[in-house]
Design a protein around this motif. Structure first.
Motif, short mmCIF file in Angstrom:
data_model
loop_
_atom_site.label_atom_id
_atom_site.label_comp_id
_atom_site.label_asym_id
_atom_site.label_seq_id
_atom_site.Cartn_x
_atom_site.Cartn_y
_atom_site.Cartn_z
N ALA A 24 135.67 44.90 24.54
CA ALA A 24 136.85 44.43 24.19
C ALA A 24 137.25 45.00 22.63
CB ALA A 24 136.62 42.70 24.07
N LEU A 25 136.35 45.21 21.90
CA LEU A 25 136.51 45.73 20.48
C LEU A 25 137.23 47.24 20.57
CD1 LEU A 25 133.37 44.64 18.56
CD2 LEU A 25 135.93 43.86 18.02
N ALA A 26 136.75 47.95 21.70
CA ALA A 26 137.30 49.24 22.05
C ALA A 26 138.61 49.26 22.38
CB ALA A 26 136.48 49.97 22.99
N ASP A 27 138.87 48.14 22.96
CA ASP A 27 140.23 48.04 23.63
C ASP A 27 141.42 47.73 22.91
OD1 ASP A 27 141.95 48.16 26.08
OD2 ASP A 27 141.83 45.77 26.17
N ILE A 28 140.99 47.14 21.53
CA ILE A 28 141.82 46.70 20.66
C ILE A 28 141.70 47.61 19.52
CG2 ILE A 28 142.18 44.38 21.48
CD1 ILE A 28 140.25 43.56 19.20
N GLY A 29 141.02 48.87 19.63
CA GLY A 29 140.96 49.93 18.38
C GLY A 29 140.04 49.39 17.31
#
Length: 212
Positions: free
Chosen positions: A121-126
């Motif tokens: 999820a963190l990767a998905d929002i940069g």
């Protein structure tokens, strides 16, 4: 087959006999309906009715139907409706990852599985690698992204936006708008945005309902 999306069916809300809200509309999956009006016109009151937290000082009628199911009388936690506010409302005593874990559904079991979901999820929002960060060390835009993803991890079936862009500076506002609307469309969520900002309404690229 029931209509997928969020249906507001003959909703009227009054306080002290004064009509604040009168709306009937249907928001299809991935569509944004913007409700505009000045402060005190009933925008947030409408959202409170949809999520089931309307104060007893108001008199309301009408149905809220989500994907064909009437949710008008359900408890707030049973409605599967997510909401973002002006303030991010992150828990200051929890790390970024722990804040996101708060949004995870109970079906995601096991420390490894939950950590994997949070990191993705963190990767998905940069924000890859931010799981152990203190929320106080984040910028306003980063906090807004974490708040959005925490809400999305709860897997809502509709999304309400209560002027969530109003506290951001101009540059971050455009970025977060794009992120929120993009995520909602990708997940097929009907979105109801309340705002007094015409730029928000234009960015939503949907119909506009005005409260007087």
């Amino acid at each position: 087959m029931p209509d997928p999306g969020l249906t507001l069916e003959g909703i009227s809300i009054r306080r002290n006999g004064r009509l604040l809200v009168d709306i009937s509309d249907h928001i299809a999956p991935g569509e944004v309906l913007t409700v505009m009006g000045p402060s005190g016109s009933g925008k947030s009151t409408l959202l409170s009715y949809i999520i089931g937290t309307l104060d007893s000082a108001f008199v309301a009628q009408g149905r809220v139907v989500l994907n064909g199911s009437d949710i008008t009388d359900l408890a707030p936690e049973a409605r599967h409706v997510g909401i973002l506010f002006q303030d991010e409302l992150l828990f200051p005593h929890l790390s970024v990852g722990e804040n996101l874990a708060f949004g995870l559904r109970a079906e995601v079991k096991g420390r490894a599985a939950r950590a994997e979901r949070i990191n993705a999820a963190l990767a998905d929002i940069g924000l890859d690698g931010f799981a152990n960060r203190d929320p106080d060390t984040l910028s306003g835009g980063q906090k807004a992204r974490v708040a959005l993803m925490r809400m999305l991890l709860s897997e809502p079936k509709a999304l309400l936006l209560d002027e969530p862009f109003s506290r951001l500076d101009t540059e971050r506002r455009g970025q977060i708008r794009s992120l929120v609307f993009g995520q909602a469309r990708a997940k097929g969520l009907p979105v109801l945005l309340v705002t007094h900002d015409h730029a928000d309404a234009e960015a939503a690229e949907g119909r506009v309902h005005r409260l007087e």
